[in-house]
Enzyme design. Structure first.
Site, PDB file in Angstrom:
ATOM      1  CB  SER A   1      -0.940  -0.023   1.212  1.00  0.00           C
ATOM      2  OG  SER A   1      -1.928   0.962   1.081  1.00  0.00           O
ATOM      3  CG  ASN A   2      -0.272   4.593  -1.395  1.00  0.00           C
ATOM      4  OD1 ASN A   2      -0.981   5.376  -0.776  1.00  0.00           O
ATOM      5  ND2 ASN A   2      -0.697   3.938  -2.473  1.00  0.00           N
TER       6      ASN A   2
END
Ligand code: PMT
Length: 406
Positions: free
Chosen positions: A209-210
């Site tokens: 993810s980020n």
């Protein structure tokens, strides 16, 4: 603009600036507004209810659970009747409770019931205003569409000086006027907005993810709703409550986001893709938890480019993308705008501290497909959202005029 015929609720909380709410009340009633004052328990220790009752000509609401008060059970109706709710002064405590949906007295219960615009006027010690908890609570409220005024700088009741002073009544009345006569320039528009990160599973417990918090995309959704748009908000996992009134579609992966976007695309007049879509996903996510203690090679495969696909479908919607860049921002953004075939691109330099991912502020460059570029200064994300929306309408109108002239 006179405030005649306007029904307001003035919430007053326990700050030394509570006495200034008296002057504010006088100004509001002189402008013709009907004002019902709601005092928190601590506000009542600074200024008694009789003062507010005399100036407003109405009973003052003090305690949700007061069995003597016929108004006590009417908080929902009262909040629905009001054209706006002001909280002035708003303490750090009130901001925290409102941000977290706590309803433990009349005022906080009323804030949850309110469907009208809410204006908060904070007043507190400078150090408190800058505390990360207060900064986060203010950002949460703004992302939800609440207008939170910036306090003035100067001498504070604590003897210190800094930012935290209750603004002058004129500034508050002006903000209230803007709130009561909101720009409805997005009436009739149907906006499809994406926000937040995507999560690409590696195994049942891990994912790629980020750092996207969703603040930018949620801010856009709240601003568009306020300006009269119908909004569909498609978002990956975030900690933010969707703004009331939006059609909310929660997703996890890029593939789910793509499906949701394509499903809602045909009715959209404007698409804004603020989401930080993971560029890659695991090619073969494991059905069982991967055991540790050995080297692991993860094979990644690219996710579909949702933005490019949306633009390629040419549905007639005006397509706005974002670009998260770390260097050569203008040149990279221009190349991205052209590669994706979109109308407008909002570029942010995510290597800068305090803006971009998971920040409360942003500083963006707006580039359009007709060669126009506009730089916006660093601002709270709610203000950036409004500026992006205004620019979208301006660029779209200019493009339509060009077409008509040809
Ligand atoms: O959420 P916040 O914490 O408030 O942070 C805001 C933000 C930094 C996430 C936001 O301002 C931002 O820059 N969003 C875009 C982030 C991003 O993914 O940028 P990009 O340059 O990698 O992608 C360009 C555009 O293509 C974006 O509109 C993105 O949504 C879209 N995209 C990207 C990859 C992909 N597979 N599909 C896409 O649609």
């Amino acid at each position: 603009m006179s405030l005649a015929g306007r029904e307001l609720i003035l919430g007053v909380t326990g700050s030394i600036a509570a006495y200034k709410a008296v002057y504010l009340l006088r100004e509001l009633t002189q402008l013709g507004a009907g004002v019902t004052v709601c005092l928190t328990e601590h506000a009542g220790e600074f200024v008694g209810p009789l003062t507010f009752r005399t100036l407003s000509g109405r009973p003052v609401l003090t305690d949700l659970f007061d069995p003597q008060s016929a108004d006590a059970v009417e908080h929902v109706a009262l909040a629905e009747r009001a054209h706006a709710v002001l909280v002035a002064p708003a303490t750090a405590n009130l901001l925290a409770k409102a941000a977290h949906g706590i309803a433990d007295d009349f005022l906080t219960t009323l804030l949850l019931a309110a469907r009208s615009p809410v204006l908060m006027v904070p007043a507190m010690d400078g150090g408190m205003w800058e505390h990360p908890a207060v900064v986060a609570n203010v950002a949460t409220l703004r992302a939800r569409g609440v207008t939170v005024l910036e306090p003035d700088a100067g001498a504070l009741a604590s003897g210190l000086s800094g930012k935290g002073r209750f603004p002058e009544p004129d500034a508050i009345v002006e903000a209230l006027r803007r709130l009561l006569a909101p720009v409805r320039d997005f009436a009739g528009e149907r906006l499809l907005i994406t926000a937040g990160p995507t999560r690409e599973p590696i195994d049942p417990v891990r994912y790629i993810s980020n750092r996207s918090s969703g603040k930018m995309g949620y801010g856009l959704a709240a601003a568009a709703l306020r300006r009269g748009a119908q909004v569909t908000l498609i978002a990956g996992p975030t900690q933010i409550t969707p703004p009331p009134g939006a059609v909310f579609v929660p997703v996890q992966t890029a593939e789910e986001m793509r499906e949701a976007v394509l499903q809602h695309l045909s009715s959209a007049t404007v698409v804004i893709k603020a989401a930080a879509v993971a560029d890659y996903r695991a090619k073969h996510p494991s059905a069982a938890k991967i055991k540790g203690k050995r080297d692991l090679t993860l094979e990644l495969t690219p996710n579909p480019d949702i933005l490019a696909e949306v633009a390629g479908r040419r549905t007639g919607a005006f397509v706005v993308g974002f670009a998260a860049e770390t260097h050569d921002v203008a040149a990279n953004a221009r190349a991205k705008l052209e590669a994706k075939g979109i109308d407008l691109l909002v570029a942010n330099d995510v290597s800068q501290r305090g803006i971009g991912f998971d920040a409360d502020e942003n500083e963006v460059l707006l580039l359009d497909r007709w060669g126009g570029t506009r730089a916006l200064p660093r601002m709270p994300k709610s203000a950036v959202a409004d500026a992006i929306l205004s620019h979208t309408l301006a660029v779209r109108a200019a493009a339509a005029t060009r077409k008509a002239v040809r």
